[in-house]
Design a protein around this motif. Sequence first.
Motif, short mmCIF file in Angstrom:
data_model
loop_
_atom_site.label_atom_id
_atom_site.label_comp_id
_atom_site.label_asym_id
_atom_site.label_seq_id
_atom_site.Cartn_x
_atom_site.Cartn_y
_atom_site.Cartn_z
N GLN A 27 -20.07 2.30 21.47
CA GLN A 27 -19.90 3.34 22.34
C GLN A 27 -20.65 4.40 22.44
O GLN A 27 -21.28 4.65 20.91
N ILE A 28 -21.29 5.37 22.99
CA ILE A 28 -22.04 6.29 22.91
C ILE A 28 -21.39 7.34 22.19
O ILE A 28 -20.67 8.32 24.11
N GLY A 29 -21.37 8.10 21.53
CA GLY A 29 -20.82 9.77 21.37
C GLY A 29 -21.47 10.43 21.44
O GLY A 29 -22.85 10.41 21.16
N PRO A 30 -21.13 11.97 20.88
CA PRO A 30 -21.84 12.74 20.76
C PRO A 30 -23.13 12.77 19.82
O PRO A 30 -24.24 13.16 19.93
N GLY A 121 -21.52 1.86 26.97
CA GLY A 121 -20.44 2.61 27.44
C GLY A 121 -20.00 4.09 26.75
O GLY A 121 -20.99 4.25 25.70
N PHE A 122 -19.83 5.33 27.31
CA PHE A 122 -20.59 6.30 26.91
C PHE A 122 -18.74 6.78 26.19
O PHE A 122 -17.92 6.80 27.17
N LYS A 127 -19.71 12.11 27.21
CA LYS A 127 -19.79 12.14 29.08
C LYS A 127 -19.67 13.73 29.64
O LYS A 127 -19.83 14.67 30.16
N LYS A 128 -18.19 14.36 28.01
CA LYS A 128 -18.36 15.39 28.82
C LYS A 128 -19.39 16.92 28.42
O LYS A 128 -20.02 17.87 28.93
N ALA A 129 -20.00 16.39 27.21
CA ALA A 129 -21.35 16.87 26.83
C ALA A 129 -22.65 17.16 27.74
O ALA A 129 -23.04 17.70 28.34
N ILE A 130 -22.17 15.33 28.28
CA ILE A 130 -23.87 15.57 29.72
C ILE A 130 -23.51 16.29 30.52
O ILE A 130 -24.97 17.12 31.62
N LEU A 152 -27.01 21.95 24.51
CA LEU A 152 -25.83 22.96 24.54
C LEU A 152 -24.99 22.16 25.05
O LEU A 152 -23.85 22.66 24.35
N GLY A 153 -24.67 20.91 25.69
CA GLY A 153 -23.77 21.06 26.11
C GLY A 153 -23.17 19.55 24.52
O GLY A 153 -21.74 20.24 24.51
N ILE A 154 -23.97 19.43 24.06
CA ILE A 154 -22.95 18.54 22.22
C ILE A 154 -22.66 20.01 21.39
O ILE A 154 -21.11 19.24 20.98
#
Length: 188
Positions: A27-30, A121-122, A127-130, A152-154
């Motif tokens: 998965q794709i993480g922050p 997938g994220f 997803k929250k960061a984006i 900033l989201g990250i």
Amino acid sequence: MFERFSKDARAVVIGAQQEARDLKSPQIGPQHLLLALLSVKTEPVHGILTDAGIEEDTARATVATHGTALSDADAEALESIGIDLDAVRQSLEQNFGKGVLDPEQPSEKRGWFGRKSGHIGFTRDAKKAIELSLREALARKDDHIGAEHIFLGILRVAEGTTRQILEVRVGVDELRHRVHAALDDRAA
């Protein structure tokens, strides 16, 4: 939402997928978004990361070392009962070879008509960061989502490995302050 992303922001999201693939993450993480930010080298983000002592190679090595099989929270939980995850990993690699605990390359998913999609997938945090990057842009009344908004989201979801990468010389709050200051300077 993706249509509001600048060219650099799109490059970061696409780059995060490649970072996850290169590191064999399912998965794709922050942390992958952060690695992509480091490789895209867009300003003011690149200057802020460089001034804070955050280096691309070191960050990539940190993500690779911590892997994705067990999270930092898992490692802390194991440590609380006397199990040193790093010692376990080292012992297994001595006996069975380097990378024995690394996850396998994610299989390519099939999309419509049996085509390979290659999509990874994220994670919930990514997803929250984006999502938070959109909120940051809206709060600043910016008409687009740039790489700085993703940063900033990250920063708002940074925990574990991502926080470890970010906090070399300064904390997450200071980085956040620096990004806002750079955006304010640009707007003035």
